[in-house]
Design an enzyme around this catalytic site. Structure first.
Site, PDB file in Angstrom:
ATOM      1  N   ASP A  85       0.840  -1.294   0.042  1.00 54.51           N
ATOM      2  CA  ASP A  85       0.112  -0.059   0.045  1.00 54.51           C
ATOM      3  C   ASP A  85       0.988   1.285  -0.034  1.00 54.51           C
ATOM      4  O   ASP A  85       1.918   1.222   0.957  1.00 54.51           O
ATOM      5  CB  ASP A  85      -0.859   0.030   1.314  1.00 54.51           C
ATOM      6  CG  ASP A  85      -1.959   1.125   1.203  1.00 54.51           C
ATOM      7  OD1 ASP A  85      -3.247   0.438   1.019  1.00 54.51           O
ATOM      8  OD2 ASP A  85      -1.920   2.256   0.913  1.00 54.51           O
TER       9      ASP A  85
ATOM     10  N   ASP B 108       4.046   1.738  -4.279  1.00 52.48           N
ATOM     11  CA  ASP B 108       3.204   1.942  -5.172  1.00 52.48           C
ATOM     12  C   ASP B 108       3.153   1.086  -6.248  1.00 52.48           C
ATOM     13  O   ASP B 108       4.085   0.640  -6.864  1.00 52.48           O
ATOM     14  CB  ASP B 108       3.899   3.488  -5.940  1.00 52.48           C
ATOM     15  CG  ASP B 108       2.881   3.743  -6.950  1.00 52.48           C
ATOM     16  OD1 ASP B 108       1.975   3.415  -7.280  1.00 52.48           O
ATOM     17  OD2 ASP B 108       3.386   5.077  -7.297  1.00 52.48           O
ATOM     18  N   ILE B 109       1.545   0.731  -6.457  1.00 55.70           N
ATOM     19  CA  ILE B 109       1.520  -0.520  -7.461  1.00 55.70           C
ATOM     20  C   ILE B 109       1.773  -0.043  -8.917  1.00 55.70           C
ATOM     21  O   ILE B 109       2.019  -0.915  -9.671  1.00 55.70           O
ATOM     22  CB  ILE B 109      -0.072  -0.816  -7.379  1.00 55.70           C
ATOM     23  CG1 ILE B 109      -0.902   0.464  -7.822  1.00 55.70           C
ATOM     24  CG2 ILE B 109      -0.493  -1.496  -6.210  1.00 55.70           C
ATOM     25  CD1 ILE B 109      -2.307  -0.083  -8.488  1.00 55.70           C
TER      26      ILE B 109
ATOM     27  N   GLU C 189      -7.265   4.995  -6.548  1.00 55.10           N
ATOM     28  CA  GLU C 189      -7.975   6.243  -5.821  1.00 55.10           C
ATOM     29  C   GLU C 189      -9.511   6.029  -6.232  1.00 55.10           C
ATOM     30  O   GLU C 189      -9.841   5.466  -7.507  1.00 55.10           O
ATOM     31  CB  GLU C 189      -7.457   7.159  -6.978  1.00 55.10           C
ATOM     32  CG  GLU C 189      -6.138   7.698  -6.840  1.00 55.10           C
ATOM     33  CD  GLU C 189      -5.968   8.469  -5.444  1.00 55.10           C
ATOM     34  OE1 GLU C 189      -6.848   8.962  -4.750  1.00 55.10           O
ATOM     35  OE2 GLU C 189      -4.694   8.407  -4.829  1.00 55.10           O
TER      36      GLU C 189
ATOM     37  N   THR D  79      -2.980   5.593 -11.024  1.00 56.23           N
ATOM     38  CA  THR D  79      -2.884   4.237 -10.209  1.00 56.23           C
ATOM     39  C   THR D  79      -3.810   3.411 -10.723  1.00 56.23           C
ATOM     40  O   THR D  79      -3.577   2.289 -10.683  1.00 56.23           O
ATOM     41  CB  THR D  79      -3.588   5.060  -8.906  1.00 56.23           C
ATOM     42  OG1 THR D  79      -2.439   5.920  -8.324  1.00 56.23           O
ATOM     43  CG2 THR D  79      -3.875   3.861  -7.835  1.00 56.23           C
TER      44      THR D  79
ATOM     45  N   THR E 273     -15.839  -2.088  -9.998  1.00 56.44           N
ATOM     46  CA  THR E 273     -17.137  -1.599  -9.179  1.00 56.44           C
ATOM     47  C   THR E 273     -18.328  -1.638 -10.291  1.00 56.44           C
ATOM     48  O   THR E 273     -18.071  -1.350 -11.407  1.00 56.44           O
ATOM     49  CB  THR E 273     -16.655  -0.100  -8.798  1.00 56.44           C
ATOM     50  OG1 THR E 273     -18.016   0.821  -8.712  1.00 56.44           O
ATOM     51  CG2 THR E 273     -16.019   0.704 -10.150  1.00 56.44           C
ATOM     52  N   ASP E 274     -19.604  -1.353  -9.696  1.00 56.97           N
ATOM     53  CA  ASP E 274     -20.678  -1.312 -10.361  1.00 56.97           C
ATOM     54  C   ASP E 274     -20.740  -0.023 -11.241  1.00 56.97           C
ATOM     55  O   ASP E 274     -21.644   0.151 -12.143  1.00 56.97           O
ATOM     56  CB  ASP E 274     -21.969  -1.462  -9.486  1.00 56.97           C
ATOM     57  CG  ASP E 274     -22.185  -0.337  -8.389  1.00 56.97           C
ATOM     58  OD1 ASP E 274     -21.183   0.614  -8.383  1.00 56.97           O
ATOM     59  OD2 ASP E 274     -23.287  -0.488  -7.921  1.00 56.97           O
ATOM     60  N   GLU E 275     -20.002   0.896 -10.729  1.00 56.83           N
ATOM     61  CA  GLU E 275     -19.921   2.226 -11.617  1.00 56.83           C
ATOM     62  C   GLU E 275     -19.524   2.031 -12.887  1.00 56.83           C
ATOM     63  O   GLU E 275     -19.630   3.166 -13.759  1.00 56.83           O
ATOM     64  CB  GLU E 275     -18.984   3.354 -10.846  1.00 56.83           C
ATOM     65  CG  GLU E 275     -19.622   3.684  -9.439  1.00 56.83           C
ATOM     66  CD  GLU E 275     -19.028   4.715  -8.773  1.00 56.83           C
ATOM     67  OE1 GLU E 275     -18.635   5.811  -9.441  1.00 56.83           O
ATOM     68  OE2 GLU E 275     -19.302   5.098  -7.739  1.00 56.83           O
TER      69      GLU E 275
ATOM     70  N   TYR F 238     -13.182   8.578 -12.064  1.00 57.69           N
ATOM     71  CA  TYR F 238     -13.363   7.508 -11.621  1.00 57.69           C
ATOM     72  C   TYR F 238     -13.445   6.224 -12.474  1.00 57.69           C
ATOM     73  O   TYR F 238     -12.873   5.240 -12.359  1.00 57.69           O
ATOM     74  CB  TYR F 238     -13.770   7.660 -10.350  1.00 57.69           C
ATOM     75  CG  TYR F 238     -13.737   6.214  -9.367  1.00 57.69           C
ATOM     76  CD1 TYR F 238     -12.865   5.732  -8.870  1.00 57.69           C
ATOM     77  CD2 TYR F 238     -15.105   5.588  -9.521  1.00 57.69           C
ATOM     78  CE1 TYR F 238     -12.917   4.487  -8.364  1.00 57.69           C
ATOM     79  CE2 TYR F 238     -15.197   4.637  -8.480  1.00 57.69           C
ATOM     80  CZ  TYR F 238     -14.233   3.955  -8.299  1.00 57.69           C
ATOM     81  OH  TYR F 238     -14.478   2.745  -7.487  1.00 57.69           O
TER      82      TYR F 238
ATOM     83  N   LYS G   8     -11.583   2.758 -13.817  1.00 53.23           N
ATOM     84  CA  LYS G   8     -11.991   1.706 -13.284  1.00 53.23           C
ATOM     85  C   LYS G   8     -12.292   0.618 -14.843  1.00 53.23           C
ATOM     86  O   LYS G   8     -11.960  -0.440 -14.673  1.00 53.23           O
ATOM     87  CB  LYS G   8     -13.008   1.505 -12.352  1.00 53.23           C
ATOM     88  CG  LYS G   8     -12.615   2.138 -10.951  1.00 53.23           C
ATOM     89  CD  LYS G   8     -11.566   1.594 -10.169  1.00 53.23           C
ATOM     90  CE  LYS G   8     -11.681   0.173  -9.745  1.00 53.23           C
ATOM     91  NZ  LYS G   8     -10.789  -0.690  -8.870  1.00 53.23           N
TER      92      LYS G   8
ATOM     93  N   LEU H 141     -20.083   9.161   1.785  1.00 52.18           N
ATOM     94  CA  LEU H 141     -21.288   9.459   2.222  1.00 52.18           C
ATOM     95  C   LEU H 141     -21.583   9.133   3.829  1.00 52.18           C
ATOM     96  O   LEU H 141     -21.905  10.008   4.679  1.00 52.18           O
ATOM     97  CB  LEU H 141     -22.458   9.133   1.650  1.00 52.18           C
ATOM     98  CG  LEU H 141     -23.770   9.500   1.933  1.00 52.18           C
ATOM     99  CD1 LEU H 141     -24.192  10.995   1.565  1.00 52.18           C
ATOM    100  CD2 LEU H 141     -24.880   8.625   1.284  1.00 52.18           C
TER     101      LEU H 141
END
Ligand code: NAD
Ligand code: TDX
Length: 339
Positions: free
Chosen positions: A33, A59-60, A84, A100, A125-127, A153, A157, A193
């Site tokens: 990490d 850092d990856i 991120e 990243t 992610t579902d995004e 973002y 992804k 949130l």
């Protein structure tokens, strides 16, 4: 078996490390990490003295550091949480997200190829599916839903996901991908949130709800996500994508009001603020595939999960108060300067 967990000092990665340490104590866990603002090493304090746990700050996207770690550890499985992850920050500064989330993924997969890693698992992610309209509640994201991203973002992804599938097809890398809905639970960074609203309500500060608060998220308790990732990375089919979610849709306003009720705070704290640019309306996951193939089902519904989460933030004030004060960033120095 050695499992390399990247991004393990963040929210979901740390929960995953605790989950694995408890369920599979025979496995060696290595955490890589970079300790960005979102990484908090003090979270991992309970693991630090364990013989089969190792933490490495790195850092990856740094191929030298990644190569050295793979040469030393020869991991059997690599599970990539490092990213991120905050949509609002990606609107302020997209470049870091591309570096990243995309180049970091490529760097890790190149090392997996070189060292013959048995499974590379990408936490997605579902995004990546974009959003759904509010007036079609029957619609849900399946693994066949086209990629259609809204924010820098989610675009980063989605790019990483495409690269992962390309490495499978072109190089035969044994990969899997999981796409999960919004997580909540312990160690959630207080800019997101739910923890933001809990910490601000406790301080009697205003609660900034974007737009009219009608946007819907499909909330999953973080331990259920960890169990799902474990199932996919050990038993999921190579080259496949698995959606993860538990049918817990709530509007942002409902979530905020639930928190206020639980804390005995007035709804007058709610302040409607300017909407997030490109704000996705609704996410909803169809988890049929992971249920049918791997037998995964979530254990915690939203009502009990949010109650547990609020209690955790009440019981662990020091953890998030240190973050709000910035003190947690001194922890690495304190732990490592003489090591
Ligand atoms: P987080 O922001 O809490 O943690 C990210 C971690 O990655 C931090 O510890 C940070 O220090 C580390 N990191 C960042 N850049 C790095 C780099 N270049 N090299 C090494 N480490 C680096 O994120 P999270 O909420 O725990 O999310 C973890 C993963 O799960 C992400 O890939 C995210 O896209 C995905 N995801 C999150 C959610 C959610 O609701 N939080 C839902 C679905 C998927
Ligand atoms: O102050 C706020 N007010 C507000 O109304 C914040 C921080 C958020 N919101 C809204 C925006 C979203 O509709 O609440 C919802 C949730 O926001 P975030 O906590 O920022 O999460 P989201 O944008 O949904 O993305 C999260 O879930 C998917 C994670 O941060 C991502 O990493 C994950 O991929």
């Amino acid at each position: 078996m050695t499992i390399l967990v990247t991004g393990g000092a963040g929210f979901i990665g740390s929960n995953f490390l605790f989950w694995e340490a408890e369920k599979n104590p025979q496995d060696r866990l290595v955490c890589l990490d970079a300790l960005t603002y979102a990484g908090n090493l003090s979270t991992l304090a309970p693991l630090m003295e364990k013989e089969n746990f190792r933490f490495v700050k790195g850092d990856i996207a740094d191929s030298k550091c990644v190569d050295q770690l793979f040469a030393e550890e020869k991991p059997d499985i690599v599970v990539n949480f490092a990213a991120e992850s905050h949509v609002d920050r990606s609107i302020e500064d997209p470049g870091l997200f591309l570096r990243t989330n995309i180049l970091g993924t490529q760097t890790l997969m190149d090392a997996c190829r070189k060292y013959g890693v048995g499974r590379y698992h990408q936490v997605s992610t579902d995004e990546v599916y974009g959003d759904l309209p509010l007036d079609r509640p029957e619609l849900m994201f399946t693994e066949e839903t086209p990629i259609h991203t809204s924010s820098p973002y989610s675009a980063s992804k989605a790019s990483a996901d495409l690269l992962v599938l390309a490495y499978h097809r072109t190089f035969g890398l044994p990969v899997s991908i999981s796409r999960c809905s919004n997580n909540y639970g312990p160690y959630h960074f207080p800019e997101k949130l739910i923890p933001l609203m809990i910490s601000r309500a406790l301080a009697d500060e205003s609660l900034p709800v974007y737009g009219d608060g009608a946007n819907i998220r499909d909330w999953l308790y973080v331990a259920d996500h960890c169990a799902a990732i474990d199932a996919v990375m050990r038993r999921g089919r190579v080259g496949e994508v698995y959606n993860i979610g538990g049918h817990n849709e709530r509007s942002n306003l409902e979530v905020v009001k639930t928190i206020l009720r639980a804390l005995g705070k007035p709804e007058t704290l709610i302040r409607f603020v300017k909407d997030r640019p490109g704000h996705d309306m609704r996410y909803a996951i169809d988890p049929t595939k992971i249920h049918d193939e791997l037998g995964w089902l979530p254990e915690t519904d939203f009502d009990s999960g949010i109650a547990k989460t609020i209690q955790w933030y009440l019981d662990n004030r020091a953890w998030w108060e240190e973050i709000l004060s910035g003190d947690y960033q001194n922890y690495y120095k304190k732990m490592y300067e003489n090591r």
